[in-house]
Design a protein around this motif. Sequence first.
Motif, PDB file in Angstrom:
ATOM      1  N   ARG A  54     -12.393   5.415  -7.150  1.00 44.70           N
ATOM      2  CA  ARG A  54     -11.694   4.162  -7.550  1.00 44.70           C
ATOM      3  C   ARG A  54     -10.306   4.127  -6.838  1.00 44.70           C
ATOM      4  NH1 ARG A  54     -12.529   1.483 -12.513  1.00 44.70           N
ATOM      5  NH2 ARG A  54     -14.545   1.818 -12.952  1.00 44.70           N
ATOM      6  N   PHE A  55      -9.893   3.133  -6.514  1.00 45.31           N
ATOM      7  CA  PHE A  55      -8.837   2.633  -5.613  1.00 45.31           C
ATOM      8  C   PHE A  55      -7.713   1.806  -6.224  1.00 45.31           C
ATOM      9  CE2 PHE A  55     -12.460   3.562  -3.305  1.00 45.31           C
ATOM     10  CZ  PHE A  55     -12.087   4.652  -2.181  1.00 45.31           C
ATOM     11  N   ASP A  56      -6.327   1.998  -5.716  1.00 43.02           N
ATOM     12  CA  ASP A  56      -5.215   1.251  -6.150  1.00 43.02           C
ATOM     13  C   ASP A  56      -5.437   0.254  -5.550  1.00 43.02           C
ATOM     14  OD1 ASP A  56      -4.316   3.532  -7.640  1.00 43.02           O
ATOM     15  OD2 ASP A  56      -3.280   4.320  -5.696  1.00 43.02           O
ATOM     16  N   SER A  58      -7.076   9.562  11.843  1.00 41.49           N
ATOM     17  CA  SER A  58      -5.798  10.501  11.488  1.00 41.49           C
ATOM     18  C   SER A  58      -5.802  11.060  10.009  1.00 41.49           C
ATOM     19  CB  SER A  58      -4.849   9.414  11.121  1.00 41.49           C
ATOM     20  OG  SER A  58      -4.965   8.302   9.976  1.00 41.49           O
ATOM     21  N   CYS A  59      -4.971  11.844   9.980  1.00 42.01           N
ATOM     22  CA  CYS A  59      -4.952  13.014   8.858  1.00 42.01           C
ATOM     23  C   CYS A  59      -5.248  12.282   7.253  1.00 42.01           C
ATOM     24  CB  CYS A  59      -3.984  13.706   8.726  1.00 42.01           C
ATOM     25  SG  CYS A  59      -2.173  12.943   8.432  1.00 42.01           S
ATOM     26  N   ASN A  60      -4.899  11.049   7.071  1.00 44.66           N
ATOM     27  CA  ASN A  60      -5.053  10.519   5.770  1.00 44.66           C
ATOM     28  C   ASN A  60      -5.901   9.190   5.933  1.00 44.66           C
ATOM     29  OD1 ASN A  60      -3.188   8.755   7.282  1.00 44.66           O
ATOM     30  ND2 ASN A  60      -2.273   8.231   5.414  1.00 44.66           N
ATOM     31  N   VAL A 100       0.783  -1.276  -0.140  1.00 43.02           N
ATOM     32  CA  VAL A 100      -0.065   0.014   0.019  1.00 43.02           C
ATOM     33  C   VAL A 100       0.795   1.212  -0.183  1.00 43.02           C
ATOM     34  CG1 VAL A 100      -1.731  -1.359   1.152  1.00 43.02           C
ATOM     35  CG2 VAL A 100      -0.180   0.322   2.512  1.00 43.02           C
ATOM     36  N   LYS A 101       1.924   1.277  -0.037  1.00 47.51           N
ATOM     37  CA  LYS A 101       3.064   2.395   0.119  1.00 47.51           C
ATOM     38  C   LYS A 101       2.798   3.467  -1.044  1.00 47.51           C
ATOM     39  CE  LYS A 101       7.649   4.041   0.834  1.00 47.51           C
ATOM     40  NZ  LYS A 101       8.900   3.626   1.155  1.00 47.51           N
ATOM     41  N   GLY A 102       2.206   4.671  -0.842  1.00 47.47           N
ATOM     42  CA  GLY A 102       1.938   5.596  -1.691  1.00 47.47           C
ATOM     43  C   GLY A 102       0.656   5.386  -2.431  1.00 47.47           C
ATOM     44  N   LEU A 150       1.548   3.746   5.947  1.00 41.78           N
ATOM     45  CA  LEU A 150       2.078   3.617   4.751  1.00 41.78           C
ATOM     46  C   LEU A 150       1.585   4.337   3.441  1.00 41.78           C
ATOM     47  CD1 LEU A 150       4.406   0.619   4.923  1.00 41.78           C
ATOM     48  CD2 LEU A 150       5.273   2.765   5.240  1.00 41.78           C
ATOM     49  N   ALA A 151       0.185   4.219   3.501  1.00 41.31           N
ATOM     50  CA  ALA A 151      -0.687   4.681   2.294  1.00 41.31           C
ATOM     51  C   ALA A 151      -0.850   6.134   2.256  1.00 41.31           C
ATOM     52  CB  ALA A 151      -2.112   3.832   2.433  1.00 41.31           C
TER      53      ALA A 151
END
Length: 228
Positions: free
Chosen positions: A97-99, A82-84, A37-39, A59-60
């Motif tokens: 849509r999602f990665d 959390s902020c993200n 999930v990083k980035g 990490l996302a």
Amino acid sequence: MKNTGERHIINSEFQNEADYYNHLMHIATYNYALKHVKGKRVLDYGCGSGYGSHILSSLADNVIAVDISFEAVDFAKMNYASCNLNFKHPAELSNERFDIITSFQVIEHASNENEYIKKLSDLLNPDGCILISTPDKKNRLFKYIQKPWNIFHLKEYSKISLNNLLVKSFDKVEIYKIGSNSDFASVEISRTKKQRNITLFATLSIYPTFLRIFLLNSQVSIYRMISK
């Protein structure tokens, strides 16, 4: 949020080794997903209490986490904001849509497995990836004659049946097993085989869902009366 057993809630107390093993299994699935999930823009579909969504958010780039339970969403907002990381009800999802989509310990609760898979597919970017986890019924249920002894599960899957379902919608499907050291694995296998045996009468495949749940709840009530 009341701990009914339907959604995993992180706490420091475990009733027994099997309870601890179950906790480790839930954490292990999210730690595995963390590698992917990083980035990325991530959807956690069926986030429950929100602990796993919070792990992914470390990490996302961005995580949207949804659950059909308003109580669970409120609990998650209170404990894991959390902020993200944004917690929502599925109805609040727009044409996003999602990665990466994670959906852990959810498909066994789905009343319509094909609609569930289609929904995930529609939310996925063309080059995205969906990560699903679900119990393997191999050691949990007698083949052909038994439905799930977990009252919240509508259907459980074998490696073959899960693969057959997924290949209808996705070009590439890979199925893995969650491993552990032999001590933890033996405890879990022993627990599930015991449940399979003692609940067989209440979970025969010929029973409709409402009767299965009634018989399972009755069995629990009788056991509690005897144990007093």
